[in-house]
Design a protein around this motif. Structure first.
Motif, PDB file in Angstrom:
ATOM      1  N   ILE A  62       6.079   9.456  25.445  1.00  0.00           N
ATOM      2  CA  ILE A  62       6.614   8.110  25.296  1.00  0.00           C
ATOM      3  C   ILE A  62       5.562   7.286  24.569  1.00  0.00           C
ATOM      4  O   ILE A  62       4.417   7.215  25.000  1.00  0.00           O
ATOM      5  N   LEU A  63       5.970   6.696  23.474  1.00  0.00           N
ATOM      6  CA  LEU A  63       5.074   5.883  22.648  1.00  0.00           C
ATOM      7  C   LEU A  63       5.656   4.490  22.524  1.00  0.00           C
ATOM      8  O   LEU A  63       6.871   4.296  22.640  1.00  0.00           O
ATOM      9  N   LYS A  64       4.792   3.511  22.264  1.00  0.00           N
ATOM     10  CA  LYS A  64       5.237   2.126  22.187  1.00  0.00           C
ATOM     11  C   LYS A  64       4.596   1.448  20.990  1.00  0.00           C
ATOM     12  O   LYS A  64       3.405   1.604  20.744  1.00  0.00           O
ATOM     13  N   LYS A  65       5.422   0.700  20.267  1.00  0.00           N
ATOM     14  CA  LYS A  65       4.928  -0.134  19.173  1.00  0.00           C
ATOM     15  C   LYS A  65       5.581  -1.488  19.347  1.00  0.00           C
ATOM     16  O   LYS A  65       6.801  -1.585  19.287  1.00  0.00           O
ATOM     17  N   GLN A  66       4.767  -2.507  19.594  1.00  0.00           N
ATOM     18  CA  GLN A  66       5.222  -3.843  19.959  1.00  0.00           C
ATOM     19  C   GLN A  66       6.085  -3.711  21.204  1.00  0.00           C
ATOM     20  O   GLN A  66       5.581  -3.353  22.237  1.00  0.00           O
ATOM     21  N   GLU A  67       7.370  -3.976  21.148  1.00  0.00           N
ATOM     22  CA  GLU A  67       8.239  -3.854  22.325  1.00  0.00           C
ATOM     23  C   GLU A  67       9.172  -2.655  22.241  1.00  0.00           C
ATOM     24  O   GLU A  67      10.036  -2.489  23.091  1.00  0.00           O
ATOM     25  N   LYS A  68       9.024  -1.812  21.242  1.00  0.00           N
ATOM     26  CA  LYS A  68       9.921  -0.684  21.022  1.00  0.00           C
ATOM     27  C   LYS A  68       9.349   0.584  21.641  1.00  0.00           C
ATOM     28  O   LYS A  68       8.235   0.993  21.335  1.00  0.00           O
ATOM     29  N   LEU A  69      10.113   1.210  22.520  1.00  0.00           N
ATOM     30  CA  LEU A  69       9.730   2.480  23.121  1.00  0.00           C
ATOM     31  C   LEU A  69      10.386   3.608  22.344  1.00  0.00           C
ATOM     32  O   LEU A  69      11.556   3.529  21.972  1.00  0.00           O
ATOM     33  N   VAL A  70       9.618   4.684  22.116  1.00  0.00           N
ATOM     34  CA  VAL A  70      10.117   5.849  21.403  1.00  0.00           C
ATOM     35  C   VAL A  70       9.742   7.086  22.208  1.00  0.00           C
ATOM     36  O   VAL A  70       8.621   7.192  22.707  1.00  0.00           O
ATOM     37  N   TYR A  76       1.529   3.273  16.779  1.00  0.00           N
ATOM     38  CA  TYR A  76       2.112   3.427  18.117  1.00  0.00           C
ATOM     39  C   TYR A  76       1.007   3.683  19.127  1.00  0.00           C
ATOM     40  O   TYR A  76      -0.053   4.207  18.792  1.00  0.00           O
ATOM     41  N   CYS A  77       1.261   3.345  20.374  1.00  0.00           N
ATOM     42  CA  CYS A  77       0.325   3.602  21.470  1.00  0.00           C
ATOM     43  C   CYS A  77       0.959   4.605  22.433  1.00  0.00           C
ATOM     44  O   CYS A  77       2.142   4.508  22.753  1.00  0.00           O
ATOM     45  N   TYR A  78       0.154   5.540  22.895  1.00  0.00           N
ATOM     46  CA  TYR A  78       0.627   6.534  23.860  1.00  0.00           C
ATOM     47  C   TYR A  78       0.803   5.869  25.217  1.00  0.00           C
ATOM     48  O   TYR A  78      -0.079   5.168  25.697  1.00  0.00           O
ATOM     49  N   ILE A  79       1.955   6.116  25.858  1.00  0.00           N
ATOM     50  CA  ILE A  79       2.227   5.535  27.174  1.00  0.00           C
ATOM     51  C   ILE A  79       2.171   6.609  28.269  1.00  0.00           C
ATOM     52  O   ILE A  79       1.417   6.490  29.217  1.00  0.00           O
ATOM     53  N   ASP A  80       2.992   7.659  28.118  1.00  0.00           N
ATOM     54  CA  ASP A  80       3.081   8.662  29.174  1.00  0.00           C
ATOM     55  C   ASP A  80       3.764   9.916  28.656  1.00  0.00           C
ATOM     56  O   ASP A  80       4.373   9.909  27.590  1.00  0.00           O
ATOM     57  N   LYS A  81       3.676  10.988  29.431  1.00  0.00           N
ATOM     58  CA  LYS A  81       4.389  12.231  29.155  1.00  0.00           C
ATOM     59  C   LYS A  81       5.425  12.402  30.253  1.00  0.00           C
ATOM     60  O   LYS A  81       5.098  12.320  31.442  1.00  0.00           O
ATOM     61  N   VAL A  82       6.682  12.631  29.857  1.00  0.00           N
ATOM     62  CA  VAL A  82       7.795  12.676  30.805  1.00  0.00           C
ATOM     63  C   VAL A  82       8.618  13.931  30.558  1.00  0.00           C
ATOM     64  O   VAL A  82       8.843  14.308  29.405  1.00  0.00           O
ATOM     65  N   ALA A  83       9.083  14.551  31.627  1.00  0.00           N
ATOM     66  CA  ALA A  83       9.989  15.689  31.513  1.00  0.00           C
ATOM     67  C   ALA A  83      11.424  15.169  31.595  1.00  0.00           C
ATOM     68  O   ALA A  83      11.782  14.461  32.538  1.00  0.00           O
ATOM     69  N   ALA A  84      12.231  15.502  30.588  1.00  0.00           N
ATOM     70  CA  ALA A  84      13.622  15.058  30.545  1.00  0.00           C
ATOM     71  C   ALA A  84      14.407  15.979  29.620  1.00  0.00           C
ATOM     72  O   ALA A  84      13.841  16.810  28.914  1.00  0.00           O
ATOM     73  N   CYS A  85      15.738  15.803  29.616  1.00  0.00           N
ATOM     74  CA  CYS A  85      16.570  16.673  28.778  1.00  0.00           C
ATOM     75  C   CYS A  85      16.752  16.129  27.367  1.00  0.00           C
ATOM     76  O   CYS A  85      17.033  16.889  26.446  1.00  0.00           O
ATOM     77  N   ASN A  86      16.620  14.808  27.176  1.00  0.00           N
ATOM     78  CA  ASN A  86      16.715  14.226  25.832  1.00  0.00           C
ATOM     79  C   ASN A  86      15.885  12.946  25.767  1.00  0.00           C
ATOM     80  O   ASN A  86      15.340  12.488  26.769  1.00  0.00           O
ATOM     81  N   GLU A  87      15.828  12.357  24.555  1.00  0.00           N
ATOM     82  CA  GLU A  87      14.992  11.179  24.342  1.00  0.00           C
ATOM     83  C   GLU A  87      15.436   9.990  25.187  1.00  0.00           C
ATOM     84  O   GLU A  87      14.623   9.269  25.752  1.00  0.00           O
ATOM     85  N   ARG A  88      16.728   9.812  25.272  1.00  0.00           N
ATOM     86  CA  ARG A  88      17.273   8.665  26.014  1.00  0.00           C
ATOM     87  C   ARG A  88      16.926   8.741  27.501  1.00  0.00           C
ATOM     88  O   ARG A  88      16.506   7.760  28.107  1.00  0.00           O
ATOM     89  N   SER A  89      17.097   9.931  28.082  1.00  0.00           N
ATOM     90  CA  SER A  89      16.786  10.058  29.507  1.00  0.00           C
ATOM     91  C   SER A  89      15.274   9.996  29.757  1.00  0.00           C
ATOM     92  O   SER A  89      14.836   9.579  30.831  1.00  0.00           O
ATOM     93  N   ALA A  90      14.476  10.387  28.773  1.00  0.00           N
ATOM     94  CA  ALA A  90      13.014  10.276  28.922  1.00  0.00           C
ATOM     95  C   ALA A  90      12.600   8.817  29.051  1.00  0.00           C
ATOM     96  O   ALA A  90      11.773   8.467  29.896  1.00  0.00           O
ATOM     97  N   ILE A  91      13.181   7.964  28.216  1.00  0.00           N
ATOM     98  CA  ILE A  91      12.858   6.531  28.293  1.00  0.00           C
ATOM     99  C   ILE A  91      13.361   5.948  29.611  1.00  0.00           C
ATOM    100  O   ILE A  91      12.669   5.148  30.248  1.00  0.00           O
ATOM    101  N   LYS A  92      14.536   6.365  30.061  1.00  0.00           N
ATOM    102  CA  LYS A  92      15.063   5.873  31.342  1.00  0.00           C
ATOM    103  C   LYS A  92      14.172   6.303  32.505  1.00  0.00           C
ATOM    104  O   LYS A  92      13.959   5.544  33.444  1.00  0.00           O
ATOM    105  N   ARG A  93      13.661   7.530  32.449  1.00  0.00           N
ATOM    106  CA  ARG A  93      12.764   7.995  33.519  1.00  0.00           C
ATOM    107  C   ARG A  93      11.481   7.177  33.559  1.00  0.00           C
ATOM    108  O   ARG A  93      10.975   6.856  34.623  1.00  0.00           O
ATOM    109  N   LEU A  94      10.955   6.857  32.394  1.00  0.00           N
ATOM    110  CA  LEU A  94       9.745   6.037  32.345  1.00  0.00           C
ATOM    111  C   LEU A  94      10.017   4.653  32.925  1.00  0.00           C
ATOM    112  O   LEU A  94       9.221   4.150  33.718  1.00  0.00           O
ATOM    113  N   GLU A  95      11.143   4.054  32.565  1.00  0.00           N
ATOM    114  CA  GLU A  95      11.472   2.725  33.090  1.00  0.00           C
ATOM    115  C   GLU A  95      11.663   2.768  34.596  1.00  0.00           C
ATOM    116  O   GLU A  95      11.239   1.856  35.311  1.00  0.00           O
ATOM    117  N   ALA A  96      12.270   3.838  35.114  1.00  0.00           N
ATOM    118  CA  ALA A  96      12.440   3.972  36.565  1.00  0.00           C
ATOM    119  C   ALA A  96      11.089   4.136  37.253  1.00  0.00           C
ATOM    120  O   ALA A  96      10.850   3.568  38.318  1.00  0.00           O
TER     121      ALA A  96
END
Length: 78
Positions: free
Chosen positions: A5-13, A30-50
């Motif tokens: 999970i990377l972040k640039k300004q307010e955008k998470l990728v 971009y800045c490194y935020i975290d490493k997350v296990a997920a099935c796709n990009e969308r669920s990876a961002i949701k897991r980080l937010e949770a």
């Protein structure tokens, strides 16, 4: 599958966990935020937010419960 999970300004990728690809994103601002296990990009961002919301939930709960504990202790001590 793991995602970085990377972040640039307010955008998470979320990008697949490939170090070379991650280095390219970091070089582009971009800045490194975290490493997350997920099935796709969308669920990876949701897991980080949770994960982040859990970090804020515990202190907020403590702030709500602390006055009740102090009041109960005060009433029992007098």
């Amino acid at each position: 599958m793991d995602f970085y999970i990377l972040k640039k300004q307010e955008k998470l990728v979320a990008i697949p966990a490939d170090e070379q690809n991650c280095k390219e994103y970091i070089e582009n601002g971009y800045c490194y935020i975290d490493k997350v296990a997920a099935c796709n990009e969308r669920s990876a961002i949701k897991r980080l937010e949770a994960k982040q919301s859990k970090l804020y939930r515990a202190p907020m709960l403590l702030l709500l419960v602390l006055p009740v504990i102090i009041f109960a202790w005060w009433r029992l001590s007098y």
